[in-house]
Scaffold this motif. Structure first.
Motif, mmCIF file in Angstrom:
data_model
loop_
_atom_site.group_PDB
_atom_site.id
_atom_site.type_symbol
_atom_site.label_atom_id
_atom_site.label_comp_id
_atom_site.label_asym_id
_atom_site.label_seq_id
_atom_site.Cartn_x
_atom_site.Cartn_y
_atom_site.Cartn_z
ATOM 1 N N PHE A 175 -27.422 -53.861 -75.605
ATOM 2 C CA PHE A 175 -28.230 -54.974 -75.965
ATOM 3 C C PHE A 175 -27.573 -55.748 -76.899
ATOM 4 N N ILE A 176 -27.331 -57.045 -76.367
ATOM 5 C CA ILE A 176 -26.583 -57.823 -77.138
ATOM 6 C C ILE A 176 -27.870 -58.934 -77.481
ATOM 7 N N SER A 177 -28.241 -58.688 -78.788
ATOM 8 C CA SER A 177 -29.411 -59.495 -79.217
ATOM 9 C C SER A 177 -28.914 -60.698 -79.795
ATOM 10 N N ARG A 204 -29.558 -43.290 -76.463
ATOM 11 C CA ARG A 204 -30.089 -44.035 -77.470
ATOM 12 C C ARG A 204 -28.858 -43.850 -78.570
ATOM 13 N N ASP A 205 -28.590 -45.183 -78.894
ATOM 14 C CA ASP A 205 -27.381 -44.997 -80.010
ATOM 15 C C ASP A 205 -27.624 -46.539 -80.617
ATOM 16 N N ASP A 206 -27.924 -46.596 -81.767
ATOM 17 C CA ASP A 206 -28.208 -47.940 -82.675
ATOM 18 C C ASP A 206 -27.241 -48.723 -82.506
ATOM 19 N N ARG A 207 -26.261 -48.217 -82.318
ATOM 20 C CA ARG A 207 -24.435 -49.217 -82.454
ATOM 21 C C ARG A 207 -24.414 -50.025 -80.889
ATOM 22 N N LEU A 208 -25.347 -49.385 -79.964
ATOM 23 C CA LEU A 208 -25.219 -50.221 -78.755
ATOM 24 C C LEU A 208 -26.366 -51.452 -78.882
ATOM 25 N N LEU A 209 -26.977 -51.696 -79.949
ATOM 26 C CA LEU A 209 -27.946 -52.948 -79.965
ATOM 27 C C LEU A 209 -27.099 -53.619 -81.087
ATOM 28 N N LEU A 210 -26.678 -54.986 -80.876
ATOM 29 C CA LEU A 210 -25.818 -55.773 -81.685
ATOM 30 C C LEU A 210 -26.516 -57.152 -82.098
ATOM 31 N N SER A 211 -26.578 -57.357 -83.506
ATOM 32 C CA SER A 211 -27.131 -58.414 -83.997
ATOM 33 C C SER A 211 -26.188 -59.474 -84.234
ATOM 34 N N GLY A 212 -26.465 -60.529 -84.474
ATOM 35 C CA GLY A 212 -25.411 -61.575 -84.803
ATOM 36 C C GLY A 212 -26.152 -62.778 -85.675
ATOM 37 N N GLU A 225 -18.313 -63.119 -79.257
ATOM 38 C CA GLU A 225 -17.778 -62.376 -80.322
ATOM 39 C C GLU A 225 -18.430 -60.918 -80.393
ATOM 40 N N LEU A 226 -19.760 -61.142 -80.122
ATOM 41 C CA LEU A 226 -20.437 -59.611 -80.161
ATOM 42 C C LEU A 226 -19.947 -58.750 -78.800
ATOM 43 N N CYS A 227 -19.568 -59.293 -77.962
ATOM 44 C CA CYS A 227 -18.965 -58.506 -76.822
ATOM 45 C C CYS A 227 -17.532 -58.018 -77.398
ATOM 46 N N GLU A 228 -16.906 -58.787 -77.955
ATOM 47 C CA GLU A 228 -15.551 -58.394 -78.546
ATOM 48 C C GLU A 228 -15.895 -57.284 -79.316
ATOM 49 N N GLN A 229 -16.887 -57.232 -80.200
ATOM 50 C CA GLN A 229 -17.039 -56.257 -81.270
ATOM 51 C C GLN A 229 -17.527 -54.894 -80.549
ATOM 52 N N LEU A 230 -18.132 -54.999 -79.729
ATOM 53 C CA LEU A 230 -18.661 -53.916 -78.656
ATOM 54 C C LEU A 230 -17.479 -53.336 -77.988
ATOM 55 N N LEU A 231 -16.454 -54.007 -77.470
ATOM 56 C CA LEU A 231 -15.463 -53.472 -76.919
ATOM 57 C C LEU A 231 -14.230 -52.848 -77.933
ATOM 58 N N GLN A 232 -14.370 -53.498 -79.013
ATOM 59 C CA GLN A 232 -13.526 -52.834 -79.996
ATOM 60 C C GLN A 232 -14.058 -51.621 -80.824
ATOM 61 N N ILE A 240 -25.041 -54.183 -69.933
ATOM 62 C CA ILE A 240 -25.311 -55.055 -71.096
ATOM 63 C C ILE A 240 -26.436 -55.914 -70.771
ATOM 64 N N PHE A 241 -27.576 -55.731 -71.465
ATOM 65 C CA PHE A 241 -28.492 -56.870 -71.679
ATOM 66 C C PHE A 241 -28.120 -58.036 -72.636
ATOM 67 N N CYS A 242 -28.461 -59.118 -72.301
ATOM 68 C CA CYS A 242 -28.165 -60.247 -72.965
ATOM 69 C C CYS A 242 -29.659 -60.916 -73.378
ATOM 70 N N LEU A 243 -29.731 -61.249 -74.624
ATOM 71 C CA LEU A 243 -30.944 -62.115 -74.975
ATOM 72 C C LEU A 243 -31.111 -63.327 -74.153
ATOM 73 N N THR A 244 -30.109 -64.125 -73.848
ATOM 74 C CA THR A 244 -30.417 -65.292 -73.337
ATOM 75 C C THR A 244 -29.101 -65.558 -72.282
ATOM 76 N N ASP A 245 -29.423 -66.304 -71.143
ATOM 77 C CA ASP A 245 -28.438 -66.575 -70.130
ATOM 78 C C ASP A 245 -27.269 -67.279 -70.763
ATOM 79 N N MET A 246 -27.379 -68.139 -72.021
ATOM 80 C CA MET A 246 -26.284 -68.700 -72.574
ATOM 81 C C MET A 246 -25.382 -67.623 -73.322
#
Length: 324
Positions: A175-177, A204-212, A225-232, A240-246
């Protein structure tokens, strides 16, 4: 500039008669009303609402506070509010909260008469002028925790989305918040995700929820940027859930840039169902919010046409090609 007196002279009536026709209050004969309306049309007269409001110590202006002017979701809401307000002879004025300088905006609104303030930012406003607005009769929506509010009920749409991913065999769902961390855990979408991971058999893995840093930074940039962080990170993820369409727009761009195929390698789900979500490549699966109902509800609250303390806006999942 054409004045009320010009209209009166053209119609052959008094200025008081013109005022009664414009306001809709007081008796005016049918013949006089027709003459005034004809004169208004011929002279292209526009009533001076500001002067009228000052004289009555009232306002027909609804102030809307927005943090992210580049997110079309908020423009959808404002468009609906403008439409609803026009039905009641009110207008909507937009105020940008740049760098969260809320006090400056509210101080301006305290000295310039408005009938109501709708806060569309992702945080409530802790401001010293609260009593000033209350005493002046200004209606406040989402400005403090004590105000009436319009709540988007994301749970139905989120549960549909999680069920869809479960049925498609997804198990490692990120989930990319994108929100700042203190806001992330206040978001209803995030809470629904966290509360239902086990129910749908997701990891359930807290690292799969990304704040920015949204909304201080633009949603698509944060998503990228957060997707790159997830990939790395080397973590496994198949959706991946995304907070918004944008934000989903930035996420999808990052995945493409790193050689991933959507939805073959990763399924993507956004939120908002913006007008152009079906034009994404592939078309974006997203949680639809009834934006017109939300915008209407804000105006109805401000104008006293709603007797509820909370109005809940429905959501539903719109399935497109970004989920395999």
């Amino acid at each position: 500039m054409v004045t009320k007196r010009d209209v009166a002279v053209k119609a052959g009536v008094s200025t008081a008669t013109v005022s009664r026709v414009i306001s809709g209050h007081g008796y005016v004969s049918g013949d006089a009303e027709k003459k005034v309306l004809r004169a208004i049309d011929e002279l292209k007269y526009i009533p001076n609402k500001l002067a009228s409001n000052l004289a009555k110590k009232e306002s027909n202006v609804i102030a809307v506070l927005v943090e992210d002017l580049l997110n079309p979701y908020y423009m959808h809401l404002v468009d609906a509010m403008v439409e609803r307000a026009a039905e009641k002879n009110y207008i909507v004025s937009l105020f940008a909260l740049k760098n969260r300088k809320v006090k400056c905006v509210l101080d301006d609104l305290a000295t310039n008469r408005v009938c109501g303030i709708v806060n569309l930012a992702m945080f409530t406003c802790d401001f010293s002028a609260y009593d000033v607005f209350i005493e002046s009769g200004t209606r406040l929506i989402n400005c403090t925790n004590a105000d009436p509010s319009v709540v988007v009920d994301y749970e139905p749409g989120m549960l549909e989305a999680m069920q869809l991913l479960h049925d498609k065999g997804c198990r490692d769902v990120a989930f990319i918040s994108g929100l700042e961390e203190w806001l992330t855990f206040k978001d209803r979408r995030v809470n629904c995700y966290l509360n239902n991971l086990e129910r749908f058999g997701f990891t359930r893995d807290d690292r799969l929820l990304l704040s920015g840093n949204y909304p201080k930074e633009k949603a698509h940039k944060v998503g990228y940027e957060l997707c790159e962080q997830l990939l790395q990170s080397g973590l496994r993820f198949d959706a991946i859930f995304c907070l918004t369409d944008m934000m989903a727009l930035g996420v999808m761009k990052a995945l493409y840039d790193h050689g991933y195929k959507i939805p073959d390698d990763v399924s993507i789900i956004g939120s908002d169902d913006l007008d152009f979500a079906h034009d994404f490549h592939p078309a974006l699966t997203t949680i639809d919010v009834d934006k017109k109902a939300e915008g209407y509800a804000y105006v109805d609250f401000i104008l006293g046409d709603c007797d509820k303390e909370i109005v809940r806006i429905k959501t539903k999942l719109v399935v497109r090609d970004s989920v395999k």
